[in-house]
Design a protein around this motif. Structure first.
Motif, mmCIF file in Angstrom:
data_model
loop_
_atom_site.group_PDB
_atom_site.id
_atom_site.type_symbol
_atom_site.label_atom_id
_atom_site.label_comp_id
_atom_site.label_asym_id
_atom_site.label_seq_id
_atom_site.Cartn_x
_atom_site.Cartn_y
_atom_site.Cartn_z
ATOM 1 N N ASN A 20 0.829 -1.212 0.000
ATOM 2 C CA ASN A 20 0.000 0.000 0.000
ATOM 3 C C ASN A 20 0.861 1.260 0.000
ATOM 4 O O ASN A 20 0.541 2.240 -0.686
ATOM 5 N N GLN A 21 1.941 1.260 0.763
ATOM 6 C CA GLN A 21 2.847 2.410 0.802
ATOM 7 C C GLN A 21 3.479 2.639 -0.571
ATOM 8 O O GLN A 21 3.521 3.764 -1.063
ATOM 9 N N LEU A 22 3.966 1.554 -1.181
ATOM 10 C CA LEU A 22 4.565 1.679 -2.516
ATOM 11 C C LEU A 22 3.538 2.184 -3.524
ATOM 12 O O LEU A 22 3.838 3.080 -4.327
ATOM 13 N N PHE A 121 12.823 -6.152 3.332
ATOM 14 C CA PHE A 121 12.335 -5.265 4.384
ATOM 15 C C PHE A 121 12.086 -6.061 5.650
ATOM 16 O O PHE A 121 11.645 -7.212 5.594
ATOM 17 N N GLY A 122 12.342 -5.410 6.767
ATOM 18 C CA GLY A 122 11.988 -6.014 8.044
ATOM 19 C C GLY A 122 10.481 -6.057 8.190
ATOM 20 O O GLY A 122 9.771 -5.188 7.685
ATOM 21 N N GLN A 161 11.727 4.536 5.109
ATOM 22 C CA GLN A 161 12.544 5.289 4.149
ATOM 23 C C GLN A 161 13.091 4.337 3.081
ATOM 24 O O GLN A 161 13.142 4.673 1.903
ATOM 25 N N LYS A 162 13.470 3.141 3.498
ATOM 26 C CA LYS A 162 13.949 2.128 2.554
ATOM 27 C C LYS A 162 12.822 1.724 1.590
ATOM 28 O O LYS A 162 13.060 1.520 0.398
ATOM 29 N N ASN A 164 10.349 3.707 0.665
ATOM 30 C CA ASN A 164 10.215 4.845 -0.249
ATOM 31 C C ASN A 164 11.337 4.882 -1.279
ATOM 32 O O ASN A 164 11.109 5.220 -2.444
ATOM 33 N N ASP A 165 12.555 4.540 -0.861
ATOM 34 C CA ASP A 165 13.673 4.492 -1.803
ATOM 35 C C ASP A 165 13.436 3.427 -2.878
ATOM 36 O O ASP A 165 13.722 3.637 -4.053
ATOM 37 N N PHE A 166 12.868 2.284 -2.469
ATOM 38 C CA PHE A 166 12.552 1.226 -3.420
ATOM 39 C C PHE A 166 11.451 1.703 -4.378
ATOM 40 O O PHE A 166 11.521 1.448 -5.587
ATOM 41 N N GLY A 167 10.470 2.397 -3.848
ATOM 42 C CA GLY A 167 9.414 2.966 -4.692
ATOM 43 C C GLY A 167 9.975 3.900 -5.746
ATOM 44 O O GLY A 167 9.544 3.874 -6.913
#
Length: 173
Positions: A20-22, A121-122, A161-162, A164-167
């Protein structure tokens, strides 16, 4: 604008939360995004990019993940594609990259698909959200790996943040 499909396989919901975040981020960047459970994914033809995310349960990805990849590997490789894995072991700095995460490495040995974008991701540790058997198994694993074992523990190890960086990497690919 690109048409992006993010497919997820989750047990307790953290992979869906990351998905959902991505999706939100990619939509904010001007893309069209569809998210789908791996068991009900739409036809892949109309998408420019396909990302798959899967969680670990008792040391393994869901067998449906491998079945999906086997059925659709040709279509996946013809598009911009990626894979992310979500696990509690990724909470550890020495195991939180695709190169150092044992579950990502196991995934890559079990499939011939070679995703262009990889990330780990954790996950989320919420003992109260597990049934009795899972709670005891996970507490035992955490005890062995020197993680939290208090039955009241609810810790989110996901580095947003990781995510978001992947997105951003997905968007730019």
């Amino acid at each position: 604008m690109k048409n992006i499909l993010i497919i997820f396989s989750t047990v307790h919901g953290q992979t869906r939360k990351i998905t959902n975040q991505l999706a939100g981020q990619l939509k904010d960047l001007g893309n069209s995004v569809v998210i789908a459970d791996i068991k009900s994914a739409p036809a892949l033809d109309s998408f420019d990019k396909i990302i798959i995310g899967a969680s670990i349960r008792h040391g393994k990805h869901n067998p449906a993940l491998y079945e999906f990849i086997q059925q659709h590997e040709k279509q996946l490789t013809e598009k911009v594609n990626g894979f992310f894995s979500v696990s509690l072991v990724a909470r550890k700095p020495e195991k939180n990259t695709p190169e150092t995460n044992p579950y990502m490495q196991a995934f890559l040995t079990k499939t011939t698909w070679r995703p262009q974008l990889l990330q780990v991701f954790g996950g989320n540790l919420n003992y109260q959200g597990y049934n009795t058997i899972d709670r005891n198994i996970i507490r035992f694993i955490m005890w062995i790996t020197k993680g939290p074992t208090d039955a009241a523990t609810n810790v989110e190890y996901t580095d947003w943040q990781k995510v978001n960086d992947f997105g951003l990497r997905i968007h730019q690919a």
